[in-house]
Write an enzyme that holds these catalytic residues in place. Structure first.
Site, PDB file in Angstrom:
ATOM      1  N   ASP A  30       0.857  -1.186   0.000  1.00 27.92           N
ATOM      2  CA  ASP A  30       0.000   0.000   0.000  1.00 27.92           C
ATOM      3  C   ASP A  30       0.899   1.243   0.000  1.00 27.92           C
ATOM      4  OD1 ASP A  30      -3.192   0.590   1.021  1.00 27.92           O
ATOM      5  OD2 ASP A  30      -1.750   2.233   1.111  1.00 27.92           O
ATOM      6  N   HIS A  98     -10.385  -5.362  -2.997  1.00 29.66           N
ATOM      7  CA  HIS A  98      -9.045  -5.651  -2.478  1.00 29.66           C
ATOM      8  C   HIS A  98      -9.139  -5.960  -1.000  1.00 29.66           C
ATOM      9  CE1 HIS A  98      -9.845  -1.313  -2.354  1.00 29.66           C
ATOM     10  NE2 HIS A  98      -9.151  -1.285  -1.225  1.00 29.66           N
ATOM     11  N   HIS A 100      -7.041  -5.609   2.447  1.00 29.75           N
ATOM     12  CA  HIS A 100      -5.894  -5.038   3.150  1.00 29.75           C
ATOM     13  C   HIS A 100      -5.336  -6.111   4.082  1.00 29.75           C
ATOM     14  CE1 HIS A 100      -6.804  -0.683   2.290  1.00 29.75           C
ATOM     15  NE2 HIS A 100      -8.014  -1.187   2.127  1.00 29.75           N
TER      16      HIS A 100
HETATM   17  P1  AMP Z   1      -9.694   1.495   0.206  1.00 26.80           P
HETATM   18  O1  AMP Z   1      -9.888   2.762   0.985  1.00 26.80           O
HETATM   19  O2  AMP Z   1     -10.097   0.264   0.968  1.00 26.80           O
HETATM   20  O3  AMP Z   1     -10.334   1.586  -1.165  1.00 26.80           O
HETATM   21  O4  AMP Z   1      -8.148   1.328   0.041  1.00 26.80           O
HETATM   22  C1  AMP Z   1      -7.429   1.865  -1.014  1.00 26.80           C
HETATM   23  C2  AMP Z   1      -5.984   1.773  -0.632  1.00 26.80           C
HETATM   24  O5  AMP Z   1      -5.208   1.903  -1.807  1.00 26.80           O
HETATM   25  C3  AMP Z   1      -5.520   2.878   0.343  1.00 26.80           C
HETATM   26  O6  AMP Z   1      -4.978   2.271   1.521  1.00 26.80           O
HETATM   27  C4  AMP Z   1      -4.446   3.624  -0.446  1.00 26.80           C
HETATM   28  O7  AMP Z   1      -3.360   4.022   0.351  1.00 26.80           O
HETATM   29  C5  AMP Z   1      -4.033   2.583  -1.477  1.00 26.80           C
HETATM   30  N1  AMP Z   1      -3.496   3.117  -2.731  1.00 26.80           N
HETATM   31  C6  AMP Z   1      -3.982   4.132  -3.474  1.00 26.80           C
HETATM   32  N2  AMP Z   1      -3.246   4.303  -4.584  1.00 26.80           N
HETATM   33  C7  AMP Z   1      -2.266   3.364  -4.547  1.00 26.80           C
HETATM   34  C8  AMP Z   1      -1.188   3.023  -5.409  1.00 26.80           C
HETATM   35  N3  AMP Z   1      -0.953   3.681  -6.561  1.00 26.80           N
HETATM   36  N4  AMP Z   1      -0.376   1.990  -5.054  1.00 26.80           N
HETATM   37  C9  AMP Z   1      -0.588   1.333  -3.889  1.00 26.80           C
HETATM   38  N5  AMP Z   1      -1.603   1.586  -3.046  1.00 26.80           N
HETATM   39  C10 AMP Z   1      -2.427   2.600  -3.364  1.00 26.80           C
END
Ligand code: AMP
Ligand code: ZN
Length: 110
Positions: A30, A98, A100
Site C-alpha cells: 500500500d 481488495h 488489506h
Molecule cells: P480502500 O480505501 O479500501 O479503497 O483502500 C485503497 C488503498 O489503496 C488505500 O490504503 C491507499 O493508500 C491505497 N493506494 C492508493 N493508490 C495506490 C497506489 N498507486 N499503489 C498502492 N496503493 C495505493
C-alpha cells in the site's frame, strides 16, 4: 476496466511494489501504509466491491484468502488483520475489490 487504478496496476500499466503474483492475483505494498506491514491482495479480475460478487467468484475469493495467509506466514507475522472496505461509508476509495493485509504491530478495530 478502463480508468481503474488497480486494473492498471495489475496489468503493469502503473508501477507498484509487488510482493506476490500468480495467474489471478497480485499483491503489492500500500502506497500509504497504515501499519508496519500493509499489503493489498488484489484479484486481477475487475470486481467493483463485495457488493458485486457473483457465485462464479467463489473460488477466487478463497484463493485471495489463501494467498493472504501464505504471505502473512512467509513474513512471519505474529498476527494480522484482513480488511475489506465496501462502499464509501465503509471506507472504500478504490472501486476494485481488495483485501488489506495489516500487521507488524497490534492492529485495533476502527
Ligand atoms: P480502500 O480505501 O479500501 O479503497 O483502500 C485503497 C488503498 O489503496 C488505500 O490504503 C491507499 O493508500 C491505497 N493506494 C492508493 N493508490 C495506490 C497506489 N498507486 N499503489 C498502492 N496503493 C495505493
Ligand atoms: Zn479494476
Amino acid at each position: 476496466m478502463e480508468n481503474c487504478l488497480f486494473c492498471k496496476i495489475t496489468k503493469k500499466e502503473l508501477p507498484a511494489e509487488t510482493i506476490y503474483e500468480d495467474k489471478n492475483i497480485l499483491v503489492f505494498k500500500d502506497i500509504h501504509p497504515k501499519a508496519p506491514v500493509h499489503f493489498l491482495v488484489v484479484p486481477k479480475k475487475h470486481i467493483e466491491s463485495i457488493n458485486y460478487l457473483e457465485p462464479i467468484d467463489k473460488e477466487l475469493m478463497g484463493e485471495l484468502l489463501l494467498v493472504a495467509k501464505k504471505i502473512a506466514q512467509d513474513k512471519k507475522l505474529k498476527g494480522y488483520k484482513l480488511v475489506i472496505n465496501t462502499g464509501r461509508e465503509g471506507g472504500q476509495l478504490i472501486d476494485h475489490l481488495h483485501i488489506h493485509l495489516l500487521g507488524g504491530k497490534p492492529i485495533q478495530m476502527p
